[in-house]
Every structure is written in structure tokens, then in C-alpha cells.
Design a protein around this motif. Structure first.
Motif, PDB file in Angstrom:
ATOM      1  N   TYR A 145      12.389 -22.169  86.321  1.00 46.83           N
ATOM      2  CA  TYR A 145      12.007 -22.711  85.012  1.00 46.83           C
ATOM      3  C   TYR A 145      10.496 -22.728  84.845  1.00 46.83           C
ATOM      4  O   TYR A 145       9.771 -23.235  85.707  1.00 46.83           O
ATOM      5  CB  TYR A 145      12.574 -24.137  84.864  1.00 46.83           C
ATOM      6  N   PHE A 146      10.051 -22.170  83.717  1.00 46.59           N
ATOM      7  CA  PHE A 146       8.617 -22.145  83.405  1.00 46.59           C
ATOM      8  C   PHE A 146       8.417 -22.732  82.016  1.00 46.59           C
ATOM      9  O   PHE A 146       9.303 -22.656  81.162  1.00 46.59           O
ATOM     10  CB  PHE A 146       8.083 -20.707  83.468  1.00 46.59           C
ATOM     11  N   GLY A 147       7.238 -23.308  81.795  1.00 45.01           N
ATOM     12  CA  GLY A 147       6.946 -23.897  80.496  1.00 45.01           C
ATOM     13  C   GLY A 147       6.370 -22.858  79.540  1.00 45.01           C
ATOM     14  O   GLY A 147       5.602 -21.986  79.942  1.00 45.01           O
ATOM     15  N   ALA A 148       6.720 -22.993  78.261  1.00 46.97           N
ATOM     16  CA  ALA A 148       6.216 -22.058  77.247  1.00 46.97           C
ATOM     17  C   ALA A 148       4.726 -22.253  76.985  1.00 46.97           C
ATOM     18  O   ALA A 148       4.085 -21.393  76.397  1.00 46.97           O
ATOM     19  CB  ALA A 148       6.992 -22.222  75.944  1.00 46.97           C
ATOM     20  N   LYS A 149       4.156 -23.388  77.424  1.00 53.01           N
ATOM     21  CA  LYS A 149       2.730 -23.612  77.146  1.00 53.01           C
ATOM     22  C   LYS A 149       1.884 -22.502  77.777  1.00 53.01           C
ATOM     23  O   LYS A 149       0.959 -22.003  77.151  1.00 53.01           O
ATOM     24  CB  LYS A 149       2.278 -24.979  77.661  1.00 53.01           C
ATOM     25  N   ASP A 150       2.227 -22.137  79.017  1.00 53.54           N
ATOM     26  CA  ASP A 150       1.540 -21.006  79.649  1.00 53.54           C
ATOM     27  C   ASP A 150       2.297 -19.740  79.252  1.00 53.54           C
ATOM     28  O   ASP A 150       2.993 -19.132  80.070  1.00 53.54           O
ATOM     29  CB  ASP A 150       1.487 -21.215  81.158  1.00 53.54           C
ATOM     30  N   TYR A 151       2.129 -19.345  77.989  1.00 53.28           N
ATOM     31  CA  TYR A 151       2.959 -18.273  77.439  1.00 53.28           C
ATOM     32  C   TYR A 151       2.758 -16.960  78.194  1.00 53.28           C
ATOM     33  O   TYR A 151       3.716 -16.278  78.577  1.00 53.28           O
ATOM     34  CB  TYR A 151       2.645 -18.057  75.942  1.00 53.28           C
ATOM     35  N   GLN A 152       1.490 -16.622  78.417  1.00 52.76           N
ATOM     36  CA  GLN A 152       1.196 -15.358  79.094  1.00 52.76           C
ATOM     37  C   GLN A 152       1.742 -15.377  80.522  1.00 52.76           C
ATOM     38  O   GLN A 152       2.277 -14.375  81.002  1.00 52.76           O
ATOM     39  CB  GLN A 152      -0.318 -15.122  79.093  1.00 52.76           C
ATOM     40  N   GLN A 153       1.634 -16.521  81.178  1.00 51.42           N
ATOM     41  CA  GLN A 153       2.143 -16.650  82.539  1.00 51.42           C
ATOM     42  C   GLN A 153       3.634 -16.352  82.601  1.00 51.42           C
ATOM     43  O   GLN A 153       4.096 -15.577  83.448  1.00 51.42           O
ATOM     44  CB  GLN A 153       1.864 -18.059  83.071  1.00 51.42           C
ATOM     45  N   GLN A 154       4.430 -16.966  81.705  1.00 52.83           N
ATOM     46  CA  GLN A 154       5.876 -16.738  81.768  1.00 52.83           C
ATOM     47  C   GLN A 154       6.209 -15.289  81.408  1.00 52.83           C
ATOM     48  O   GLN A 154       7.134 -14.703  81.979  1.00 52.83           O
ATOM     49  CB  GLN A 154       6.653 -17.763  80.939  1.00 52.83           C
ATOM     50  N   ALA A 155       5.421 -14.661  80.500  1.00 50.36           N
ATOM     51  CA  ALA A 155       5.658 -13.247  80.155  1.00 50.36           C
ATOM     52  C   ALA A 155       5.386 -12.362  81.376  1.00 50.36           C
ATOM     53  O   ALA A 155       6.137 -11.423  81.661  1.00 50.36           O
ATOM     54  CB  ALA A 155       4.768 -12.825  78.989  1.00 50.36           C
ATOM     55  N   ILE A 156       4.325 -12.689  82.109  1.00 51.28           N
ATOM     56  CA  ILE A 156       3.952 -11.915  83.303  1.00 51.28           C
ATOM     57  C   ILE A 156       4.989 -12.121  84.409  1.00 51.28           C
ATOM     58  O   ILE A 156       5.396 -11.167  85.080  1.00 51.28           O
ATOM     59  CB  ILE A 156       2.531 -12.301  83.764  1.00 51.28           C
ATOM     60  N   VAL A 157       5.433 -13.355  84.596  1.00 51.10           N
ATOM     61  CA  VAL A 157       6.430 -13.640  85.637  1.00 51.10           C
ATOM     62  C   VAL A 157       7.750 -12.929  85.316  1.00 51.10           C
ATOM     63  O   VAL A 157       8.401 -12.373  86.207  1.00 51.10           O
ATOM     64  CB  VAL A 157       6.625 -15.165  85.801  1.00 51.10           C
ATOM     65  N   LYS A 171      13.846 -18.843  83.100  1.00 55.25           N
ATOM     66  CA  LYS A 171      14.070 -19.533  81.825  1.00 55.25           C
ATOM     67  C   LYS A 171      12.764 -20.200  81.390  1.00 55.25           C
ATOM     68  O   LYS A 171      12.087 -20.835  82.201  1.00 55.25           O
ATOM     69  CB  LYS A 171      15.167 -20.594  81.959  1.00 55.25           C
ATOM     70  N   THR A 172      12.447 -20.018  80.122  1.00 53.92           N
ATOM     71  CA  THR A 172      11.226 -20.610  79.574  1.00 53.92           C
ATOM     72  C   THR A 172      11.615 -21.763  78.667  1.00 53.92           C
ATOM     73  O   THR A 172      12.433 -21.584  77.756  1.00 53.92           O
ATOM     74  CB  THR A 172      10.428 -19.551  78.792  1.00 53.92           C
ATOM     75  N   CYS A 173      11.050 -22.943  78.921  1.00 55.82           N
ATOM     76  CA  CYS A 173      11.399 -24.143  78.145  1.00 55.82           C
ATOM     77  C   CYS A 173      10.278 -24.479  77.163  1.00 55.82           C
ATOM     78  O   CYS A 173       9.103 -24.197  77.426  1.00 55.82           O
ATOM     79  CB  CYS A 173      11.632 -25.313  79.088  1.00 55.82           C
ATOM     80  N   PRO A 174      10.647 -25.092  76.025  1.00 57.33           N
ATOM     81  CA  PRO A 174       9.672 -25.331  74.948  1.00 57.33           C
ATOM     82  C   PRO A 174       8.489 -26.200  75.387  1.00 57.33           C
ATOM     83  O   PRO A 174       8.604 -27.039  76.282  1.00 57.33           O
ATOM     84  CB  PRO A 174      10.487 -26.078  73.886  1.00 57.33           C
ATOM     85  N   ILE A 175       7.371 -26.008  74.709  1.00 52.05           N
ATOM     86  CA  ILE A 175       6.180 -26.845  74.912  1.00 52.05           C
ATOM     87  C   ILE A 175       6.521 -28.296  74.574  1.00 52.05           C
ATOM     88  O   ILE A 175       7.195 -28.565  73.577  1.00 52.05           O
ATOM     89  CB  ILE A 175       5.037 -26.360  73.990  1.00 52.05           C
TER      90      ILE A 175
END
Lengths: 285, 285
Positions: A145-157, A171-175
């Protein structure tokens, strides 16, 4: 709730769960947990049978002039939050465990790591992708689980897991935002009262972009200019970028498309802040 | 023996075995199998319940002027060899499966990849480590088998698995040689009769080094010079390197130590050949 440091101990506990067909959820963190992290742990709790949280302030994702030394470390408080949010196991590796002598491997996601945050923080994402690979492969969860706040991070992961065939679903969870709209971040703790007031311009710029799109604006360059103007004109804020990109490739776009995201970054004093918001083309009527 | 191409199909078959507590052995190859590869499959057969062989000529580990196009591709013959050696499953991914659109991640082992082969073949090991990560994480075996002939490659793969916490044990199996001493290589097929005769100088140089150590020579620089002289004076051969290194760090050494390896590389015509031999300090009396 148990805690472990060593990787073999972590694997033993996770393997025992897997042998009982338990699904494993994993939330990697750098500690200093806030409601954003808690929402990730709660999501893992809802989805999975066994929830692992890691706490590791990863030195390699901080630049030489960044805040590694002063990054908040509040382990006892973090453990209480993990327990309350329903974690089963907290993994607390040391730097020596993660980076033993002669460590020399890195994972790089080339294109996506060079834009946006990557421009200002040149080695940041290589540090992130290398440590996330290590964290995922040590725990081998079903879902991370990754947070959407670090948008670029979750896209890269996501790109990295796809490219390297890392067998973990991301899975990316909302800010999660404070009542005044400020996106939660462990770095908000650095802000003075007046810096914090100024920092609200980031979320306000995103709301403005959303409102303009909803009002029918299709000139994305105009939107970007409006966001930039709002942030630049705020006292104590120094704009880094305010832009609109393709949601997957992170390429800057100037005409609307189905999946796009507005991203902003600015400094409030010495503190770097980021925020983002998906823009819906459906509402661009 | 079954064959698959797609990764989900591979995982389904391997997972079914794992659920029955079968141990999984994996032999990654580029095809054009010879007795060296067969010895790896046989080792996997002895150690493990279920043996997977992959055949994939990985484009990213060939330099622009190297032999990717003409690299031997003899799949039917390879499948027969896999079957005979006791493989249960052969995985034949396509380039599109391994490198889909927008692929952009790489795995790099910094120090070890820059020396020896890495000097002459600058992007070779990044191609190897990236594809081996993908192969290992797609199959997730208990043990993966590599040949000692590519000494630097197995050292780099070991370092990479350790550094990235890839949960796979790496086993290195001895070099298999032809009766005349030439280390088996799929690239030996390129050699003319006279080039092949000259190529024997590689193994002869290693035997010479071993004999000199056994005779009490402790000046490793002298040993290197003797190996270099033997290869350089052979018609049709162009020496790249003949050296003695630390078995783990691959750092060149000039005084004997417990774990050391003699490594040689040369061109016979356009064909690059490598060979190596561990040197035992115990015999240096």
C-alpha cells in the motif's frame, strides 16, 4: 502485535502465515506516522489476513543537503499507532541490515525518475526504488500500500514492479488532508504557523485547477499558469512546479485526456511540500 | 516435460508445485545448450523436486557491435536436451513478454560490473542483472544454477541477490571442458579449426598459473605476466586480460590469499572467449 528487525525473522513469521493461506498486506513507511499512514494500514487490515508495517528512514533517498538527520523519529508513538490501526507485525530494520558492507546494487526506473521531483532531487527515486525492491522482496506480501500524496513515487513503484516482475500488487490509497485542506505529511511538523498558513496554497491551487476544468477550461497551459500564479504570489512559498501530466507516463500535457493529474511542489521556508489531484475530463464540459 | 511462454502460465505451474511442497530448481539459459548447461540441469534435477529451464536470448546484454543477431538459436535441439537432462518445464519467453512497451527499469551492481568483462562490454552486466532479476522473480525458485565459466557473472548475480534480498539461493557449478581442455561455450561454434586450436591457449594459461602456484610461485604479477605471454604469443589470439583477483570482490591482487581466481579473456578472430580457474593458496607451499 509483534516486532522484528532481522530479515530471516520477518520471513519466518510471514512464511508461517502464508503456509496457512493467509493473504499478506504490507505498508512500507519511514515512521512519523500520521492519519495518511494509518489509512494505509487500515486498508491493508480490510483487504488482508496479516498486516505487516515497516518503519525505516532510508538514508539513500535523501540528498546530501536534505533532512535525513532531522527527519522525525518517534518509534514508540509509531508502534502505538500501528497497533491501534490493526497491524500484526512491525518490521524495524537497521541501516546495517538494509545496507551491509559491500552493498553495491541499485534499481533505477529511468524515464519516470527524471521528471518533476527527480529534477530537484536527482538521486531520490533511485534510493526509493532500491529500498522498496528490498522491502518488497524481504516481506513478499500479496499487496503493498502506497499513498497517493507521493504520486510520482507510486507511479514509479508500479512501473518497477511491472518491469522487474516483482510478484506484488500495488494499491494506491487516497490523500488524507487536514481539515484546512493541507495534505498530511511527516514534514508538516517542520512548518511554522505562518509557513503552514502559506502551505495551504498548494491544495488551493489544485482546487482552482479542478474548478476551472469543471467550468469548461480546456487550455491546460492556462490552468498551469493559474496554479503557478496562485502559489508564486503566496508569501513564504517558493514554487518548484505546478503542472498537469499524463497519469501513467508523467509526461506534461497541454490538452485534456482521460487520465491526467495536476501536481504541485513548493518550498515553505526550507520545507519541501508536494500535493496532487486527479483531473477528470468527464467534468470538462 | 511442458513448455510455456507467458509469465502467468509459468507462475501457475510453479505455484501448483510449491503448494505441494516441491522444491523448485531453475536454470536460466540463452539456449544453444551444451554439456555445461546440461550439467546445470542435472544438478537441479539431483537437488530439487521440480526443474525449470528458461531459454531466452536477451538482447539487452549484447553490445551494439556484438553477436545478438547471429547468436545460435536451436530451440528444437535445446528442448530435446532439456528433456533428456530431466527438466520438468521449459520457459520460452518472447522479447515482447520480457520487455513490454514503456519498459524502463534496470538493475545495476555498481563496482563488480565495471571491471574485467565490464571494461570491454560496458552495458553487458546491466543487461544481465536486469534480465536475471526478471527471470528469478517470474519463476521464484528455491535455487538457481549458474555456470562457473562466467565467473564474474555468477559473482555479480550473487551480490545482486544478496543486496536486493531476492529470496533465491544461487549455486555455481564447475566449468565443463572439452577433452582438449577448451571450456564449453555456445560461442565455440563460431570458431574455425585453426581459431579453435589457438583458443586452447586460454585453458593452457590457467593450467600454467596453477602449476606455477603449485611449484611455489607467490609473485602473482609474475604469474599474470606468464599467462599474458602465453596468450599473446598465440597466433590468431588477441589478449584482453589475464589476471588474478579476489574471488568475491574481483579486485586484482598481487599477493596470494585464501580465495583467489585466475581469469582470462581473449578474442579468437571476432569471437570473444573467457575462462577461469580458482587458485588454491594451500598448494602454494
Amino acid at each position: 502485535m509483534e516486532t522484528v528487525s532481522e530479515i530471516p525473522a520477518l520471513r519466518k513469521l510471514v512464511d508461517a502465515q502464508r503456509k496457512q493461506n493467509a493473504s499478506i498486506g504490507f505498508v512500507p513507511t519511514m515512521g512519523a506516522l500520521h492519519a495518511g499512514h494509518v489509512s494505509l494500514i487500515e486498508a491493508a487490515r480490510r483487504d488482508c489476513d496479516f498486516v505487516v508495517v515497516s518503519i525505516f528512514v532510508n538514508p539513500t533517498q535523501f540528498g546530501p543537503s536534505e533532512d535525513f538527520e532531522k527527519y522525525p523519529r518517534v518509534v514508540e508513538q509509531d508502534l502505538a499507532q500501528c497497533h491501534k490501526a490493526g497491524a500484526d507485525l512491525v518490521w524495524l530494520p537497521t541501516t546495517e541490515i538494509m545496507y551491509p558492507e559491500n552493498f553495491s546494487t541499485c534499481v533505477t526506473v529511468k524515464t519516470l525518475s527524471q521528471v518533476l521531483e527527480g529534477k530537484t532531487r536527482p538521486d531520490h527515486f533511485e534510493g526509493v526504488t532500491t529500498v522498496v525492491t528490498k522491502l518488497l522482496l524481504s516481506c513478499l506480501p500479496d499487496v503493498a500500500y502506497f499513498g497517493a500524496k507521493d504520486y510520482q513515487q507510486q507511479a514509479i513503484v508500479r512501473r518497477m514492479c511491472l518491469d522487474l516482475n516483482i510478484p506484488v500488487e500495488i494499491k494506491t490509497c487516497p490523500i488524507i488532508r487536514d481539515t484546512d485542506g493541507l495534505a498530511l505529511s511527516s514534514r508538516n511538523a517542520y512548518l511554522s504557523e505562518s509557513e503552514r498558513e502559506s502551505a495551504l496554497s498548494l491544495s488551493r491551487a489544485l482546487i482552482l485547477a479542478e474548478e476551472l476544468v469543471n467550468a469548461g477550461e480546456t487550455d491546460l497551459n492556462q490552468l498551469k499558469a493559474e496554479m503557478q500564479q496562485l502559489i508564486s504570489s503566496t508569501p513564504l512559498l517558493k514554487l518548484d512546479y505546478a503542472t498537469i501530466v499524463d497519469a501513467d507516463t508523467l509526461e506534461e500535457i497541454s490538452t485534456p485526456q482521460p487520465a491526467m493529474v495536476a501536481l504541485v511542489a513548493a518550498y515553505a521556508g526550507a520545507t519541501r511540500l508536494i500535493d496532487n489531484c486527479p483531473l477528470s475530463v468527464d467534468s470538462a464540459q
